[in-house]
Design a protein around this motif. Structure first.
Motif, short mmCIF file in Angstrom:
data_model
loop_
_atom_site.label_atom_id
_atom_site.label_comp_id
_atom_site.label_asym_id
_atom_site.label_seq_id
_atom_site.Cartn_x
_atom_site.Cartn_y
_atom_site.Cartn_z
N LYS A 1 1.59 -0.68 -0.36
CA LYS A 1 -0.43 0.37 -0.26
C LYS A 1 1.40 1.09 -0.10
CE LYS A 1 -3.45 -2.44 2.66
NZ LYS A 1 -4.68 -2.56 3.78
N GLU A 2 0.72 2.06 -0.37
CA GLU A 2 1.20 3.10 -0.13
C GLU A 2 1.69 4.24 0.77
OE1 GLU A 2 3.36 6.33 -2.21
OE2 GLU A 2 1.90 5.48 -3.11
N TRP B 1 5.19 2.38 2.42
CA TRP B 1 6.06 2.66 1.84
C TRP B 1 7.13 4.31 2.64
CZ3 TRP B 1 8.78 0.79 -3.05
CH2 TRP B 1 7.82 0.16 -3.85
#
Length: 438
Positions: free
Chosen positions: A428-429, A432
């Motif tokens: 998922k964003e 990161w």
């Protein structure tokens, strides 16, 4: 069969980098060599765009198996070139290396593969004190839980990868090779193929046609975007991070042997320019699996990103806690993913194409290609001229039969993390890192 080519008349187009192939062709006297790449040298998605890479000396044991023989022959020639080739030798640091693993099964596999005998200069390491003694006091402060390995102070080390690529590019240009880099001018989008199946060159994203007598595809993880590789290449990515060192630390950490645990990770000394130390967590790799809406086929598609999944950050810090806990919580100054392309057996794919004449393939680095860059372009040039050793021809041939019903999740003898190939599509964003860069 040897192909008689006139270097003064034969034009060569290299698609997707191929810096060292351009260098070796120029050294052979080819007067018309053009390199096309969508990125400037060094490419932001390439594994070689890095402050350092491990270089291991070959065992000099020539197995009868073609794959093993070819791999060993290239390693032996490459280490010799790192030491002697005027373009590359200043970037090679023969610091030695520590190779290790953490579980009994992998230790034994490492023993079989590395052949770490006393006759070859290896010292066995069985305790934390053994590992700490390979470097100056104050560098390795960890407990090295369950580590077993070997130390060899000579014959291997590291190279400054980015500088080596730039030097090879500059020397190829000095000898007459031309580089067209950056999108759209250097971005090849399709091959130009005649009615008889002869590759005449490529078309770039700016709409221009580039023609040549021979076209060499050295596009690495992006090669499958230009031709159907019949599942022979799996673009696979790895993760790296840097931490900033002080000037005093950089002095202490200078000329260290590479430390590589095949299940945990590795590090090399800080670079001299920015005093940044690179650390990698070890794992079987990431893919970016995307389904083609037209064909229904699933493929791993590379992309550039200067961040890494937080699970890899956790892996880097876990590795540091076992080796250098005093650095384990230091913030990252840089991180990114880098791409390579795996063949099913991790042997190179250096071959003419069986159906598209005048097309030569130089792909399939499979995680160990950069170590060979001083010489690999020579073998690709041999392939173009039909002069490649017969054992290399067999090992590096076009071989789609080996990729039928390919297991895209095969770890291919790699270890680390959860011992599985991961998928960027599952990250998922928010998962990161968010490292600010100057």
């Amino acid at each position: 069969m040897v192909v008689k080519l006139d270097p003064s008349r034969c034009s060569v187009l290299i698609v997707g980098g191929g810096t060292c192939t351009a260098l070796h062709l120029a050294r052979r006297g080819y007067l018309s060599v053009t390199v096309l790449d969508p990125y400037d040298v060094p490419s932001p998605i390439a594994a070689g765009n890095d402050i350092n890479k491990i270089v291991e000396e070959g065992s000099h044991v020539k197995d009868e198996d073609d794959d093993a023989w070819a791999s060993e022959e290239v390693r032996v020639q490459a280490i010799d070139a790192w030491k002697k080739d005027p373009v590359f030798k200043e970037f090679y640091h023969e610091t030695g290396y520590v190779i290790a693993a953490s579980t009994p099964e992998v230790v034994e596999r490492l023993r079989e593969g590395e052949r770490p005998t006393r006759e070859r200069g290896f010292v066995e390491l069985n305790t934390a004190e053994d590992f700490r003694s390979t470097m100056p006091e104050g560098v390795l402060t960890g407990d090295f839980p369950n580590w077993r390995g070997w130390y060899n102070p000579t014959g291997s080390g590291w190279v400054h990868a980015r500088k080596a690529l730039v030097a090879a590019t500059e020397e190829a240009q000095r000898l007459g090779a031309r580089f067209t880099c950056g999108s759209p001018h250097g971005h090849a989008v399709e091959l130009t193929i005649g009615e008889d199946g002869t590759v005449q060159g490529v078309k770039t994203a700016d709409g221009l046609q580039h023609f040549a007598d021979r076209t060499i595809l050295c596009a690495g993880a992006s090669a499958s975007q230009l031709i159907d590789m019949e599942d022979q290449l799996r673009p696979t990515a790895w993760t790296l991070a840097h931490i900033k060192m002080t000037a005093e630390e950089a002095i202490l950490y200078r000329n260290l042997p590479v430390l590589f645990n095949v299940e945990r990770g590795f590090f090399m000394e800080p670079d001299a320019d920015n005093h940044e130390m690179k650390i990698c967590d070890e794992h079987p790799g990431y893919c970016n699996f995307i389904k083609d809406t037209k064909t229904g086929r699933v493929a791993s598609v590379p992309f550039a990103r200067q961040q890494i999944p937080r699970v890899s950050e956790d892996g880097v810090r876990a590795f540091l806690r076992e080796t250098m806990p005093h650095l384990a919580e230091r913030p990252f100054s840089f991180a990114r993913i880098c791409w390579c392309a795996d063949t099913p057996n991790r042997a190179f794919l250096i071959s003419t194409h069986p159906e598209l004449s005048n097309l030569i393939l130089g792909v399939g680095g499979s995680g160990h290609g950069f170590m060979q860059i001083p010489v690999i372009g020579n073998f690709i040039a041999d392939c173009m001229e039909g002069a490649l050793d017969a054992r290399m021809v067999r090992s590096w041939r076009w071989r789609p039969e080996t990729a039928r019903n390919r297991d895209w999740r095969d770890t291919q003898g790699r270890y680390g993390g959860k011992n599985v190939v991961m998928d960027f599509q599952d990250v998922k964003e928010s998962e990161w890192t968010n490292i600010p860069y100057e």
